[in-house]
Design a protein around this motif. Structure first.
Motif, short mmCIF file in Angstrom:
data_model
loop_
_atom_site.label_atom_id
_atom_site.label_comp_id
_atom_site.label_asym_id
_atom_site.label_seq_id
_atom_site.Cartn_x
_atom_site.Cartn_y
_atom_site.Cartn_z
N VAL A 97 0.71 -1.19 0.05
CA VAL A 97 -0.15 0.00 -0.06
C VAL A 97 0.89 1.21 -0.17
N THR A 98 2.02 1.21 0.36
CA THR A 98 2.74 2.62 0.43
C THR A 98 3.62 2.84 -0.87
N ASP A 99 3.87 4.00 -1.10
CA ASP A 99 4.56 4.54 -2.35
C ASP A 99 5.93 4.88 -1.96
N ASP A 100 6.24 5.07 -0.60
CA ASP A 100 7.68 5.49 -0.11
C ASP A 100 8.64 4.24 -0.20
N GLU A 101 9.95 4.54 -0.89
CA GLU A 101 10.77 3.71 -1.03
C GLU A 101 11.41 2.90 0.05
N LYS A 155 9.15 0.88 1.64
CA LYS A 155 9.34 -0.50 1.04
C LYS A 155 10.27 -1.33 1.42
N ALA A 156 11.63 -0.53 1.33
CA ALA A 156 12.83 -1.50 1.65
C ALA A 156 12.74 -2.01 2.95
N ASN A 157 12.31 -1.22 3.93
CA ASN A 157 12.32 -2.03 5.47
C ASN A 157 11.25 -3.08 5.25
N ALA A 158 9.81 -2.76 4.58
CA ALA A 158 9.05 -4.00 4.60
C ALA A 158 9.62 -5.33 3.90
N ARG A 159 10.37 -4.68 2.63
CA ARG A 159 10.95 -6.16 2.20
C ARG A 159 12.06 -6.90 3.02
N THR A 160 12.89 -6.17 3.94
CA THR A 160 13.59 -6.94 4.70
C THR A 160 13.00 -7.54 5.72
N ALA A 161 11.90 -7.16 6.35
CA ALA A 161 11.22 -7.55 7.26
C ALA A 161 10.46 -8.74 6.85
N ILE A 162 9.90 -8.86 5.55
CA ILE A 162 9.37 -10.23 5.18
C ILE A 162 10.32 -11.05 4.96
N ASN A 163 11.71 -10.75 4.41
CA ASN A 163 12.68 -11.84 3.97
C ASN A 163 13.02 -12.37 5.64
N TRP A 164 12.99 -11.55 6.53
CA TRP A 164 13.53 -12.13 7.81
C TRP A 164 12.33 -13.32 8.08
N LYS A 185 16.71 0.89 14.17
CA LYS A 185 17.26 1.41 12.88
C LYS A 185 16.31 2.11 11.95
N ALA A 186 14.90 1.92 11.63
CA ALA A 186 14.35 2.42 10.90
C ALA A 186 13.84 3.92 11.55
N ALA A 187 13.71 4.03 12.81
CA ALA A 187 13.34 5.14 13.34
C ALA A 187 14.31 6.10 13.06
N ASP A 188 15.80 5.62 13.10
CA ASP A 188 17.02 6.58 12.77
C ASP A 188 17.23 6.62 11.23
N GLY A 189 16.23 6.05 10.40
CA GLY A 189 16.33 6.50 8.95
C GLY A 189 17.39 5.60 8.20
N GLU A 190 17.51 4.63 8.64
CA GLU A 190 18.37 3.46 8.08
C GLU A 190 17.57 2.03 7.90
N VAL A 191 17.96 1.39 6.72
CA VAL A 191 17.38 -0.07 6.37
C VAL A 191 18.37 -1.00 6.97
N TRP A 192 18.02 -1.91 7.87
CA TRP A 192 18.65 -2.53 8.69
C TRP A 192 18.75 -4.24 7.77
#
Length: 83
Positions: free
Chosen positions: A10-14, A17-26, A67-74
């Motif tokens: 549902v989001t357009d923010d990259e 999306k990057a954080n969601a992809r890493t969470a799904i992979n995990w 990390k996401a709150a700090d603006g990083e994709v972990w």
């Protein structure tokens, strides 16, 4: 796994999306590790691995949230990117 999947769709923010992809992979990999640990219960070692995996999941999700709150994709350790 449903929460990050919904966010990914549902989001357009990259960044999100990057954080969601890493969470799904995990979540995919922790499921695979849990199934293997469940099978290893037959030889006894799985009894130790399942609680360890639960603790590892909790710790990794908290680290990723900070990390996401700090603006990083972990990138979660012990995972291969599937998405």
């Amino acid at each position: 796994m449903i929460g990050p999947l919904v966010v990914l769709l549902v989001t357009d923010d990259e960044f999100v999306k990057a954080n969601a992809r890493t969470a799904i992979n995990w979540q995919i990999w922790i499921t695979i590790y849990s199934v293997v640990a469940g099978i290893l219960i037959l030889v006894g070692i799985g009894i130790l691995l399942l609680p360890l995996l639960g603790l590892l999941d909790l710790v990794f999700v908290v680290i990723a949230a900070v990390k996401a709150a700090d603006g990083e994709v972990w990138s979660y350790p012990l995972t291969i990117d599937l998405l």
